[in-house]
Write an enzyme that holds these catalytic residues in place. Structure first.
Site, PDB file in Angstrom:
ATOM      1  N   LYS A  83       0.817  -1.217   0.000  1.00  0.00           N
ATOM      2  CA  LYS A  83       0.000   0.000   0.000  1.00  0.00           C
ATOM      3  C   LYS A  83       0.846   1.260   0.000  1.00  0.00           C
ATOM      4  O   LYS A  83       0.491   2.247  -0.632  1.00  0.00           O
ATOM      5  CB  LYS A  83      -0.979  -0.004   1.180  1.00  0.00           C
ATOM      6  CG  LYS A  83      -2.059  -1.046   1.005  1.00  0.00           C
ATOM      7  CD  LYS A  83      -3.275  -0.775   1.841  1.00  0.00           C
ATOM      8  CE  LYS A  83      -4.374  -1.755   1.436  1.00  0.00           C
ATOM      9  NZ  LYS A  83      -5.491  -1.795   2.367  1.00  0.00           N
ATOM     10  N   LYS A 141      -7.741 -10.754  -7.354  1.00  0.00           N
ATOM     11  CA  LYS A 141      -8.963 -10.923  -6.563  1.00  0.00           C
ATOM     12  C   LYS A 141      -9.988  -9.831  -6.907  1.00  0.00           C
ATOM     13  O   LYS A 141      -9.610  -8.705  -7.231  1.00  0.00           O
ATOM     14  CB  LYS A 141      -8.547 -10.952  -5.086  1.00  0.00           C
ATOM     15  CG  LYS A 141      -9.210  -9.986  -4.158  1.00  0.00           C
ATOM     16  CD  LYS A 141      -8.821 -10.252  -2.712  1.00  0.00           C
ATOM     17  CE  LYS A 141      -9.510  -9.172  -1.864  1.00  0.00           C
ATOM     18  NZ  LYS A 141      -9.208  -9.173  -0.470  1.00  0.00           N
ATOM     19  N   LYS A 173     -12.853  -4.381  -3.838  1.00  0.00           N
ATOM     20  CA  LYS A 173     -13.643  -3.157  -3.678  1.00  0.00           C
ATOM     21  C   LYS A 173     -12.958  -1.981  -4.345  1.00  0.00           C
ATOM     22  O   LYS A 173     -13.588  -1.046  -4.761  1.00  0.00           O
ATOM     23  CB  LYS A 173     -13.757  -2.808  -2.180  1.00  0.00           C
ATOM     24  CG  LYS A 173     -14.549  -3.754  -1.357  1.00  0.00           C
ATOM     25  CD  LYS A 173     -14.864  -3.132  -0.002  1.00  0.00           C
ATOM     26  CE  LYS A 173     -13.679  -3.134   0.929  1.00  0.00           C
ATOM     27  NZ  LYS A 173     -13.535  -4.177   1.890  1.00  0.00           N
TER      28      LYS A 173
END
Ligand code: TRP
Length: 333
Positions: free
Chosen positions: A116, A198, A201
């Site tokens: 991140k 994956k 969101k």
């Protein structure tokens, strides 16, 4: 373990976007199965969402939506404790204490932090760094035995156990050491447009994800666009990531085995297969959406549910926090 002999489960989802079928089939749907056998706590990890910049009205909307969706998906607020993380101040309070029992070095090794911070160099904030400590507080406050988490959160659960054992080795058995709960059937759903990744969101490509609130036309359109391959053969095998993903979704939705699905579509084209999967998904979503609409239109009722959930959660959380404060030597209030 509680007095009724049931084990405790805790999990949470960050309200950083819409809940999609990846989160539903991989997590929330399984939570529903656990509600009779376990003592379950499910939070909306809204404090965790603050680690990324998110528009305040968007965050509030996402959080309420997600809360209503938990219930619409079948998580009964009478049988489970559902709450917003930020409504139970003990999460932040325990998090600070645990910060002091967590090493800079171990947080630096967290792969999610490395990923991140590399992706978002403009905002490598301290919250992103101590994210796993707040997550440890979420879990340890409720003395959770089991934590249903995806692969990407395993390392965070590991560090939670490390922090808890370190604390226990100094102060005695204060925290239950949690274990990962892997459901018997938990589908790992990938993006429809990049099927090696994956379904997320935060996916930039909205055609890759099916949100739980997508209407039927949108669902069908997205499935029609799903990436496949050039073999025109519905068979689960290596190198066919797109088709494998569609088979996985269809299987998770209908309960059919992969072999049954391969037989059902033998000799039939991808177009037909995609449409069938799309329709099955839309049919699965329709009752959830109905229930969601009722819930979200009655804000007063929703508020009653989340206040009640927070009250119950606070009771347990406070027991643990008081013990921790006492153990470390803070003067009692
Ligand atoms: N970090 C988790 C995720 O991104 C969400 C989360 C927050 C969580 N607190 C938790 C999951 C506690 C399990 C237990 O998926």
């Amino acid at each position: 373990m509680t007095t009724d002999g049931k084990k405790t489960i805790l999990s949470g989802i960050k309200p950083t976007g819409n809940l999609n079928i990846g989160g539903y089939l991989g997590a929330v749907k399984n939570w529903v199965e656990l509600q009779n056998e376990y003592n379950c706590f499910y939070c909306i990890a809204d404090l965790h969402a603050l680690t990324i910049r998110i528009d305040p009205s968007m965050l509030r909307k996402n959080a309420l939506e997600l809360f209503a969706l938990y219930i619409a998906c079948g998580i009964d607020p009478e049988k489970n404790i559902l709450f917003f993380q930020s409504h139970v101040s003990q999460h932040s309070e325990l998090s600070w204490v645990l910060d002091c029992y967590t090493m800079f070095g171990e947080l630096s090794r967290m792969t999610q932090f490395k990923d991140k911070s590399a992706k978002n160099t403009q905002n490598v904030n301290a919250g992103l760094f101590t994210y796993p400590v707040l997550m440890a507080a979420d879990i340890l406050l409720y003395q959770a035995d089991l934590v249903p988490v995806g692969e990407d959160q395993r390392q965070h659960l590991e560090i939670c156990r490390d922090i808890a054992s370190r604390f226990n080795s100094v102060y005695g058995e204060v925290f239950t050491l949690p274990e990962a709960y892997t459901p018997k059937v938990g589908a790992r759903i990938k993006s429809l447009t990049s099927p090696t990744q994956k379904m997320s969101k935060s996916d930039d490509d909205e055609n890759g994800t099916i949100n739980l609130l997508d209407n039927k036309d949108t669902v069908i359109r997205k499935f029609k666009k799903a990436v496949t391959d050039s073999q025109a053969c519905v068979k689960f095998s290596e190198g066919k990531d797109g088709i494998n993903n569609l088979i996985t979704i269809y299987s998770a939705v209908t309960g059919k085995t992969f072999t049954e699905i391969e037989n059902e579509f033998s000799g039939r084209g991808y177009g037909e297969f995609k449409l069938t999967v799309g329709e099955a998904v839309a049919d699965m979503l329709s009752p959830i959406q109905e229930k969601y609409k009722t819930l979200i239109s009655d804000k007063a009722q929703l508020e009653k549910i989340y206040r009640n959930g927070a009250d119950k959660a606070r009771y347990t959380a406070n027991k643990t926090l008081s013990k921790v404060y006492r153990k470390v030597g803070l003067v009692s209030r």
